[in-house]
Enzyme design. Structure first.
Site, PDB file in Angstrom:
ATOM      1  N   ASP A   1      38.621  39.138  40.466  1.00 40.34           N
ATOM      2  CA  ASP A   1      37.241  38.659  40.501  1.00 40.34           C
ATOM      3  C   ASP A   1      36.815  38.365  41.939  1.00 40.34           C
ATOM      4  OD1 ASP A   1      34.912  37.475  39.022  1.00 40.34           O
ATOM      5  OD2 ASP A   1      35.550  35.676  40.092  1.00 40.34           O
TER       6      ASP A   1
ATOM      7  N   GLU B   1      36.891  43.719  41.895  1.00 44.62           N
ATOM      8  CA  GLU B   1      35.433  43.653  41.864  1.00 44.62           C
ATOM      9  C   GLU B   1      35.011  43.417  43.309  1.00 44.62           C
ATOM     10  OE1 GLU B   1      31.822  40.912  40.109  1.00 44.62           O
ATOM     11  OE2 GLU B   1      33.586  40.035  41.012  1.00 44.62           O
TER      12      GLU B   1
HETATM   13  C1  GLC Z   1      32.245  37.722  39.272  1.00 48.76           C
HETATM   14  C2  GLC Z   1      32.110  37.675  37.765  1.00 48.76           C
HETATM   15  C3  GLC Z   1      30.962  36.808  37.427  1.00 48.76           C
HETATM   16  C4  GLC Z   1      31.227  35.421  37.960  1.00 48.76           C
HETATM   17  C5  GLC Z   1      31.555  35.430  39.445  1.00 48.76           C
HETATM   18  C6  GLC Z   1      32.164  34.144  39.888  1.00 48.76           C
HETATM   19  O1  GLC Z   1      31.150  38.297  39.870  1.00 48.76           O
HETATM   20  O2  GLC Z   1      31.990  38.969  37.245  1.00 48.76           O
HETATM   21  O3  GLC Z   1      30.704  36.760  36.053  1.00 48.76           O
HETATM   22  O4  GLC Z   1      30.109  34.605  37.749  1.00 48.76           O
HETATM   23  O5  GLC Z   1      32.479  36.443  39.770  1.00 48.76           O
HETATM   24  O6  GLC Z   1      33.480  34.023  39.434  1.00 48.76           O
END
Ligand code: GLC
Length: 560
Positions: free
Chosen positions: A220, A280
């Site tokens: 994440d 991500e």
């Molecule tokens: C990422 C997740 C999102 C979350 C953020 C903070 O972007 O996909 O849902 O709010 O991280 O952890």
């Protein structure tokens, strides 16, 4: 630990290539997938009871959003214990049972790893608050004295959910004190990844889950995990927006130290065999993105340029080309994704005049939306996506053609974006409405009859349930299922490079490409029908056509 039985030995899971190079991964937003115990919130028992839907659909793996104990300030992305399961979702025994049941069906399981920040309720943060300034407990996080005699935040950094990225604490003696950094909500304090204790703790956390049998982790907010030394101002002016896809040289995003963390985890993953690290990473363009998948870093990364792209032939082609060209030198496969728990569902986006996406879902834009057009395009989009080289991420419910729920009443909104924006940006709840499985009334089989889902489902979803669509060969569910099963069988979709069909270059609104000599994909994004003669035998089409490919329709053809 459970052992994994591939769905179809000798195809994608055979000896040819590691599974993740062309896997289709289905994102399960756990609290909205299926509710086994009737409390209105999805859970592991619910997910387990619906695994046959996923196996039948033909995906290769599931990615489960955070299942850890959490106060749910950000839907579980605020973790208070990394080695347990939130009681709303079940127990560690349920997680073990789920892993075993998924593996029995040939499905791999990827879990979310939220390592940039913890919850404020994590014992590490509580200890940091109690221990006071200068303590080793505070050194796990970014605690700093404020400027202007302590009154102003230490720098100008901003939060992804709006507002500044710093919150001031009250010290144990009751006086206003230091500030702590949170690039997301105030309930999500950032960890300091320079701290060896933080690094060692996460090594143990990764081992804990790999040893239990998880097949990979989705990292994440990966670009957040390093900050420039000295935490200098970013130069964010008043009203600055968190737009990391545009940032260059930002001191709190995509800082080089991130790659040290990924290298460390890659060594750990490799030591456990066939495990996946997918990041991500919303960064500025494919060159920056490619750095996350260098051979000793993550295996794959989400492709936000594709997700953000409008429904426009030349733009999509340029994104595909740039993605493939920049990842190839690293030997990393691309990934393709159009929806997630953070974005406006693409059926809705594609039915608007502005078809691109704004990060972190803005909810209703007030624009008129043509959902029939959006669905036609979304059906074409899945044939495009599944024909591209690399891996694919599908978001739960897109196989049902679900639209964004744009009219959730304000009092049910839970995304922190809503409050942090001063109730101006509705946020991401509209793509998180619990799935409709069966029946004609809410909860549509999401939970037992009489249970009340945590977000209300539109009555119109009666026509969109999995049950209603399963028996209909023309349904979106049937299209996804056929495409996934065909993709699994066609070896060239896992191996052959993409070649654009240049004799259609005069039609910029048409995407035409081959994967090997016998497979062609045509997507018509123009306003004119495209004659199909000479292209091959139709294997699968996203919509009706009579010798011609209608606008906003795609087709797979066999040329053998
Ligand atoms: C990422 C997740 C999102 C979350 C953020 C903070 O972007 O996909 O849902 O709010 O991280 O952890």
């Amino acid at each position: 630990m459970t052992s994994f039985q591939p769905a179809e030995p000798g195809t994608i899971d055979g000896a040819r290539a590691p599974w993740w190079r062309s896997a289709v991964v289905y994102e399960v937003y756990l609290r909205s997938f299926a509710d086994g115990d009737g409390d209105g919130v999805g859970d592991l028992a619910g997910l387990r009871s619906r695994l046959d839907h996923l196996a039948d659909l033909g995906v290769d793996a599931v990615w489960i959003t955070p299942w850890y104990p959490s106060p749910m300030a950000d839907g579980g992305y605020d973790v208070s214990d990394y080695r347990d399961i939130d009681p709303r979702y079940g127990t560690l025994a349920d997680a073990d049972a789920l892993l075993a049941a998924a593996h029995d069906r040939g499905l791999r399981v990827v879990v979310d790893l939220v390592a940039n920040h913890t919850s404020v309720e994590h014992p590490w943060f509580r200890a940091a608050l109690a221990a006071g300034p200068g303590s080793p407990e505070r050194a796990r996080y970014f605690f700093r004295d404020g400027r202007d005699g302590g009154e102003s935040p230490p720098n100008d950094w901003i939060s992804a959910f709006g507002g500044r990225a710093w919150t001031r604490v009250t010290e144990p003696d009751g006086r206003p004190g230091q500030w702590y950094l949170h690039l997301f909500a105030p309930q999500q304090p950032d960890l300091d990844w320079e701290n060896p204790q933080v690094q060692a703790d996460f090594d143990d956390i990764l081992r804990f889950w790999f040893d239990r049998g998880v097949d990979g982790v989705r990292v994440d907010a990966a670009p957040a995990m390093a900050k420039e030394a000295g935490l200098p101002d970013a130069g964010h002016g008043p009203g600055a927006v968190f737009d990391s896809a545009r940032w260059v040289g930002n001191p709190h995003w995509d800082v080089d130290g991130v790659h040290e963390v990924l290298r460390r985890w890659r060594r750990l993953a490799d030591a456990h065999g066939d495990r996946l690290i997918v990041t991500e990473s919303v960064v500025n363009g494919p060159e920056r993105l490619a750095r996350y998948v260098r051979p000793d870093e993550a295996h794959t990364t989400f492709n936000f340029d594709y997700l953000h792209a409008p429904w426009d032939g030349p733009t999509l082609r340029a994104v595909v080309d740039a993605t493939l060209a920049t990842l190839e030198p690293h030997g990393a496969p691309a990934t393709w994704v159009f929806s997630s728990h953070d974005e406006t569902r693409h059926v809705t986006r594609f039915g608007r005049a502005e078809t691109g996406v704004a990060l972190m879902g803005t909810g209703s834009t007030g624009e008129p939306t043509d959902l029939a057009l959006g669905l036609r395009r979304a059906r074409a989009a899945v044939l495009l996506t599944l024909a591209l080289p690399g891996g694919v991420y599908l978001y739960q419910g897109e196989e049902l053609g679900l639209p964004e729920v744009e009219d959730l009443p304000e009092e049910v909104l839970q995304d922190p974006t809503w409050e942090r924006s001063g109730r101006t940006v509705r946020g991401r709840d509209g793509c998180r409405v619990p799935l409709p499985w069966s029946g004609t009334r809410p909860p549509f089989g999401f939970g037992p009859d009489g249970s009340v889902p945590w977000l209300p489902q539109p009555a119109t979803w009666a026509a969109l349930t999995a049950e209603a669509q399963r028996a209909d060969p023309g349904s979106t569910l049937s299209l996804y299922r056929s495409a996934l099963h065909l993709r699994r069988r066609r070896a060239e979709l896992h191996e052959a490079p993409l070649t654009w069909v240049d004799d259609l270059a005069g039609r910029p609104g048409v995407l035409a490409f081959d994967r090997g000599p016998a497979f062609r994909c045509l997507v018509n994004l123009s306003a004119e029908p495209l004659p199909l003669a000479g292209h091959g035998r139709v294997l699968l089409a996203s919509g009706p056509g009579d010798g011609a490919l209608a606008p906003d329709t795609a087709v797979w053809l066999d040329r053998g």
